[in-house]
Write a protein that holds these residues in place. Structure first.
Motif, short mmCIF file in Angstrom:
data_model
loop_
_atom_site.label_atom_id
_atom_site.label_comp_id
_atom_site.label_asym_id
_atom_site.label_seq_id
_atom_site.Cartn_x
_atom_site.Cartn_y
_atom_site.Cartn_z
N GLY A 1 -3.31 -6.77 -9.18
CA GLY A 1 -2.86 -6.26 -7.89
C GLY A 1 -4.04 -5.76 -7.09
N GLY A 2 -4.24 -6.31 -5.91
CA GLY A 2 -5.39 -5.96 -5.08
C GLY A 2 -5.10 -4.81 -4.12
N PHE A 3 -6.09 -3.95 -3.92
CA PHE A 3 -5.91 -2.79 -3.05
C PHE A 3 -5.70 -3.22 -1.59
N ALA A 4 -6.63 -4.01 -1.06
CA ALA A 4 -6.59 -4.37 0.36
C ALA A 4 -5.32 -5.14 0.71
N ARG A 5 -5.02 -6.18 -0.06
CA ARG A 5 -3.86 -7.02 0.27
C ARG A 5 -2.55 -6.25 0.08
N SER A 6 -2.51 -5.35 -0.90
CA SER A 6 -1.29 -4.56 -1.13
C SER A 6 -1.05 -3.58 0.01
N VAL A 7 -2.12 -2.95 0.49
CA VAL A 7 -1.98 -2.02 1.61
C VAL A 7 -1.53 -2.77 2.86
N VAL A 8 -2.10 -3.96 3.09
CA VAL A 8 -1.68 -4.78 4.23
C VAL A 8 -0.21 -5.15 4.09
N ASN A 9 0.19 -5.55 2.90
CA ASN A 9 1.58 -5.92 2.63
C ASN A 9 2.51 -4.74 2.91
N PHE A 10 2.10 -3.55 2.46
CA PHE A 10 2.90 -2.34 2.67
C PHE A 10 2.99 -1.99 4.15
N ASP A 11 1.82 -1.97 4.82
CA ASP A 11 1.79 -1.61 6.24
C ASP A 11 2.54 -2.62 7.12
N ALA A 12 2.59 -3.87 6.64
CA ALA A 12 3.28 -4.91 7.41
C ALA A 12 4.80 -4.81 7.27
N GLY A 13 5.27 -3.92 6.39
CA GLY A 13 6.70 -3.69 6.28
C GLY A 13 7.40 -4.36 5.13
N ALA A 14 6.65 -4.80 4.09
CA ALA A 14 7.29 -5.45 2.94
C ALA A 14 8.30 -4.51 2.29
N GLU A 15 9.50 -5.03 2.07
CA GLU A 15 10.57 -4.23 1.48
C GLU A 15 10.75 -4.48 -0.01
N THR A 16 10.50 -5.72 -0.45
CA THR A 16 10.73 -6.10 -1.85
C THR A 16 9.63 -7.06 -2.31
N PRO A 17 9.58 -7.35 -3.62
CA PRO A 17 8.63 -8.34 -4.11
C PRO A 17 8.85 -9.74 -3.52
N ALA A 18 9.99 -9.96 -2.86
CA ALA A 18 10.22 -11.26 -2.22
C ALA A 18 9.15 -11.56 -1.17
#
Length: 582
Positions: free
Chosen positions: A327-344
């Motif tokens: 699990g990468g820090f940068a991509r995960s933060v981007v994913n979170f900030d972009a509004g990801a709700e689930t692993p989908a």
């Protein structure tokens, strides 16, 4: 039965509650992350010494498998800088870069790492990651960031450079400095400067122009794509590849292939230790990011199930042309900030990358490697944090020396030595700190039933009573320390008749510590001194009850320290509140 299955297949849990709003949010996040991951995946594959397409392959099936088995709603799994560097270091001495043997070793490394993570998950060994202290991890990541950035300077200059330590990299860079390609240097420096500006200056500029926060954030995250587009177009239009500018070249236009790792005992034995180190470091980085992001939405992360999710992802990478992932820090933060709700969201990202692998790879033929190097340098320098040295020096000299040693060993001897030293130093630091537990002599705070350190508070003491509060569990490392402490205290000349060990902070007493307590009891009995225990926790009492220690104790076990004080000093029992008022 469904509860049991959802324990190992979290997709059955969040999948039941999936709705249209979550779908919309996940799709938007997937588009943003996909745009960011295309150049990043290519770059990290080159960092690992693999063909660029390996980075994309390692970002498709692993993400899908993590979406099924992982528990984090925002973690984005794939190649990361530190693991890519560790991969290059692990297989660089086994096979030559660019050969089939090198790629096979990378697949095998991913398989070994995945198998180890799965085993750790099944046997609930996630706690093992706690043996790496945070300061040591910070030191290792800082040193790795410097090493990664230094290793990419060769692409900025357009020269050859080898080595797994900072000294080796710098020496070879200096030796080939005269071969610098001026055009490559201009591209690399310009791309690096642009990406640094994008990180700090683009979003405020876009907001000043009136763009909304979401759109400004999307365009900022797409900065590396802009650098890739402009430099690729310039290289193609001006024919710069014919003037010495190194480009990515032909990338296979296909979905991830089915591949098979090697099961050669010789290769497996060579990669065992590196795979273990990659597994531990990858898990620590991944779980840290996952728990941080989950806390922001009051969600729960299961560390043992995370091991299974990451293990499945790595095994998936091994059979689809990839290499170790986490699990990468940068991509995960981007994913979170972009509004990801689930692993989908990760699954949709995998679909986007699969489309890119099939349709877009011809477009990166003229992509300069200098641009990818700039992408890596800008990404990893954010990991470098020398402030940890100042913080640890101020707070704990032992932690400071552990951090400093980890940084120096990683830079001087490579990532494998650095992370191995980090593990050893973390464990050693723990053993050192607990080998001399804080043991305070305590007395009664006047007018209360509380006991405090006699060196910090004005308290009542009794010349015939010695009360020691043990602020650490007792085990083989520190058991003898308590013996010596009591012996020294008895030698002070005070006429002590009773010794009380206040055990309110003791959570465990192992067999070595039990033997020490028995030795203390025997010695005090020979001196005519009673040994008493107070405030012993239930689980500890239960374990002691299985031995003969309590039967042979030259004293009593008191429920509270105040009971011990009153009984052993002859202090009167306090009056009930009603009688006192009368």
């Amino acid at each position: 039965m469904s509860v049991k299955f959802s324990r190992y297949l979290p997709v059955l849990d969040w999948g039941r509650r999936y709705d249209r709003e979550a779908l919309s949010n996940d799709m938007i996040a997937a588009v943003i992350v996909t745009i960011m991951l295309i150049p990043q995946s290519l770059a990290y594959a080159l960092l690992a010494g693999l063909p660029p397409e390996a980075g994309i392959y390692a970002s498709i099936v692993p993400i899908l498998l993590y979406a099924v088995f992982g528990t984090s709603r925002a973690l984005a799994v794939g190649p990361v800088a530190v693991v890519s560097l560790m991969t290059a270091a692990a297989i660089g001495n086994i096979a030559e870069t660019g050969t089939m043997g090198y790629a096979l070793a990378a697949l095998t490394l991913a398989f070994l790492s995945g198998a180890m993570l799965l085993v750790m998950g099944v046997f609930k060994l996630g706690f093992l990651a706690n043996f790496l202290s945070h300061p040591v991890i910070a030191g290792f990541i800082t040193a790795s960031g410097i090493l990664i950035a230094a290793s990419q300077v060769k692409h900025i200059l357009g020269v050859r450079s080898e080595g797994h330590t900072l000294i080796e990299v710098v020496e070879t860079l200096i030796a080939h400095l005269g071969e610098t390609n001026a055009i490559t240097l201009v591209i690399g420096v310009s791309a690096t400067a642009f990406l640094f500006w994008v990180r700090k200056g683009l979003k405020p500029r876009l907001r000043a122009l009136g763009l909304g926060p979401k759109m400004a954030d999307v365009l900022t995250k797409a900065g590396p794509v802009a650098a890739v587009f402009v430099t690729t177009l310039a290289t193609w239009a001006l024919g710069l590849s014919e003037r010495g500018v190194s480009v990515v070249g032909e990338v296979p236009q296909s979905l991830p292939p089915l591949t098979m790792p090697s099961f050669s005992p010789d290769l497996l034995s060579q990669l065992f230790v590196p795979a273990l180190l990659i597994s531990v470091i990858g898990f620590v980085e991944s779980i840290s990011v996952a728990q941080t992001l989950a806390a922001k939405k009051r969600q729960r992360i299961d560390p043992d199930q995370e091991l299974i999710g990451l293990g499945a992802a790595n095994i998936g990478a091994a059979f689809t042309g990839g290499y170790p992932v986490t699990g990468g820090f940068a991509r995960s933060v981007v994913n979170f900030d972009a509004g990801a709700e689930t692993p989908a969201a990760g699954a949709f990202t995998a679909v986007g990358l699969a489309i890119a692998a099939v349709a877009l790879t011809p477009l990166v033929f003229f992509l300069p490697k200098a641009t990818l190097a700039a992408t890596i340098i800008v990404a990893v320098l954010s990991l470098v944090d020398f402030s940890i040295l100042k913080k640890t020096w101020t707070y704990s000299k032992a932690d400071f020396f552990a951090v400093a040693a980890t940084i120096l060993l990683t830079l001087g001897f490579g990532v494998e030595t650095g992370v191995s030293a980090g593990v050893i130093l973390s464990v050693g630091l723990h053993l050192y700190k607990t080998s001399k537990p804080h043991v305070a002599e305590v007395g009664l705070v006047p007018g209360t039933q509380h006991f405090r350190n006699i060196n910090r508070h004005k308290v009542e003491t009794h010349e015939a009573l010695l009360t020691l509060r043990v602020d650490e569990s007792l085990y083989f490392v520190n058991a003898r320390y308590l013996e010596d402490l009591i012996q020294d205290r008895l030698a002070s000349g005070q006429k002590i008749r009773n010794v009380v060990l206040m055990c309110s902070a003791v959570n465990e007493i192992d067999y070595s510590a039990l033997e020490s307590l028995e030795a203390i009891n025997t010695r005090l009995k020979d001196l005519g001194i009673g040994l008493h225990l107070s405030e012993v926790k239930g689980p500890v009492t239960d374990k002691l009850g299985k031995t003969h220690f309590l039967d042979q104790l030259n004293g009593r076990v008191f429920q509270s320290q105040y009971d011990a004080w009153r009984s052993l000093t002859g202090a009167p029992r306090p009056l009930p509140a009603s009688e006192s008022a009368a």
